[in-house]
Enzyme design. Sequence first.
Site, short mmCIF file in Angstrom:
data_model
loop_
_atom_site.label_atom_id
_atom_site.label_comp_id
_atom_site.label_asym_id
_atom_site.label_seq_id
_atom_site.Cartn_x
_atom_site.Cartn_y
_atom_site.Cartn_z
N CYS A 205 0.79 -1.04 0.01
CA CYS A 205 0.07 -0.18 -0.09
C CYS A 205 1.08 1.31 0.16
O CYS A 205 1.83 1.38 0.69
CB CYS A 205 -0.73 0.04 0.99
SG CYS A 205 -1.75 1.75 1.44
N GLU A 206 0.52 2.15 -0.98
CA GLU A 206 1.60 3.23 -0.97
C GLU A 206 1.47 4.46 0.19
O GLU A 206 2.06 5.27 0.34
CB GLU A 206 1.24 3.99 -2.35
CG GLU A 206 0.00 4.61 -2.50
CD GLU A 206 -0.12 5.28 -3.89
OE1 GLU A 206 -0.78 6.48 -4.00
OE2 GLU A 206 0.63 4.81 -4.89
N HIS A 207 0.19 4.12 0.70
CA HIS A 207 -0.37 5.09 1.94
C HIS A 207 0.68 4.84 3.14
O HIS A 207 0.88 5.67 3.79
CB HIS A 207 -1.71 5.22 2.20
CG HIS A 207 -2.36 5.76 1.11
ND1 HIS A 207 -3.58 5.43 0.56
CD2 HIS A 207 -2.01 6.62 -0.07
CE1 HIS A 207 -4.00 5.89 -0.30
NE2 HIS A 207 -3.17 6.82 -0.65
N HIS A 208 0.84 3.39 3.42
CA HIS A 208 1.33 3.26 4.71
C HIS A 208 2.45 2.23 4.76
O HIS A 208 3.27 1.66 5.38
CB HIS A 208 0.26 2.31 5.72
CG HIS A 208 -0.93 3.33 6.05
ND1 HIS A 208 -1.96 3.03 5.42
CD2 HIS A 208 -1.17 4.38 6.98
CE1 HIS A 208 -2.97 3.90 5.68
NE2 HIS A 208 -2.15 4.99 6.61
N HIS B 295 -5.93 -5.81 3.02
CA HIS B 295 -5.18 -5.02 3.40
C HIS B 295 -4.55 -4.83 4.80
O HIS B 295 -5.36 -4.68 5.60
CB HIS B 295 -5.82 -3.47 2.91
CG HIS B 295 -6.05 -3.52 1.36
ND1 HIS B 295 -5.29 -2.70 0.51
CD2 HIS B 295 -6.73 -4.17 0.73
CE1 HIS B 295 -5.73 -2.66 -0.48
NE2 HIS B 295 -6.62 -3.61 -0.72
N CYS C 125 -3.12 -2.78 6.17
CA CYS C 125 -3.30 -1.45 6.74
C CYS C 125 -4.68 -1.14 7.51
O CYS C 125 -4.98 -0.19 8.33
CB CYS C 125 -3.17 -0.22 5.53
SG CYS C 125 -4.37 -0.21 4.41
N GLN D 239 -5.16 -0.69 -4.84
CA GLN D 239 -5.86 -1.84 -5.64
C GLN D 239 -6.71 -1.20 -6.56
O GLN D 239 -6.78 -1.96 -7.65
CB GLN D 239 -6.71 -2.50 -4.40
CG GLN D 239 -7.39 -3.85 -5.14
CD GLN D 239 -8.02 -4.70 -4.03
OE1 GLN D 239 -7.82 -4.47 -2.90
NE2 GLN D 239 -9.36 -5.02 -4.41
#
Length: 274
Positions: free
Chosen positions: A166-169, A235, A237, A207
């Site tokens: 995941c590019e956010h976390h 996920h 996250c 995703q």
Amino acid sequence: MDNPASICELPLSNSKTEAKADPAFSGTTTTATDSPTSTRPQTPSIFPPSGAANKPGSEGNGSHPVDLNGLSWPSIGAEKRRNESEEEREARLAKMSGAVKTLLECIGEDPDREGLLKTPERYAKALMFLTKGYDESMNNIMNGAIFNEDHEEMVIVRDIDVYSLCEHHLVPFCGKVSIGYIPNQRVLGLSKLARVAEMFSRRLQLQERLTKQIAIALDEILHPQGVAVLIEASHQCMVMRGVQKPGSKTITSFMLGRFRTDPKTREEFLSLVK
């Protein structure tokens, strides 16, 4: 250097197309006028000579799903990473290891204790593997495995395992992808569908984007009657942090061509991948 004509060298049969000149390429671009993606710039039917890939400004060009070097939606540093020397690669790993050591110190750990001495280097190498999709080439993945075949019924490969970050976390999400397409006189080696999914998943991803990139890339390469992609993933996250809901699943889909315009075709695909 990859063979620039290795992906789309087979002729497209029985399709409604409109040829347009594209100054970014030395060849001709083919646009399917009956496709939902017809408003986007299309990948050339035959890639330009390899020398064209070295034109200034070609790196990171996001206007084409597959660029002059066979890279697909490349990040800003993809070309440099792909072509770096052994010395440059070692310098990259050393820089990454130093950053990991700093992170260990910042969370209150002792990076010099026995169990963590080699962790920065291990993590740097692991992260390079987990993001290897940035510098993989669609030319190498396809490897000429596109064949003229008089088959116009649905082709599906289902339950392909995918692992991404995941590019956010920067924590993992993993699941299964099912890919279907309806050929237009051209078929793709079955393992290549899994390899395309692997290439796009081995990046920092969402995703939703992953689903769309797989579908559009296959549409660009094969010019089929339709493409459908469905992903179901968990996920971390949402599991390890934040809302902390283990067992939750995220489902995304992306349809092109007949899968988008014909409800019966879409329903058939969805019933077959359950």
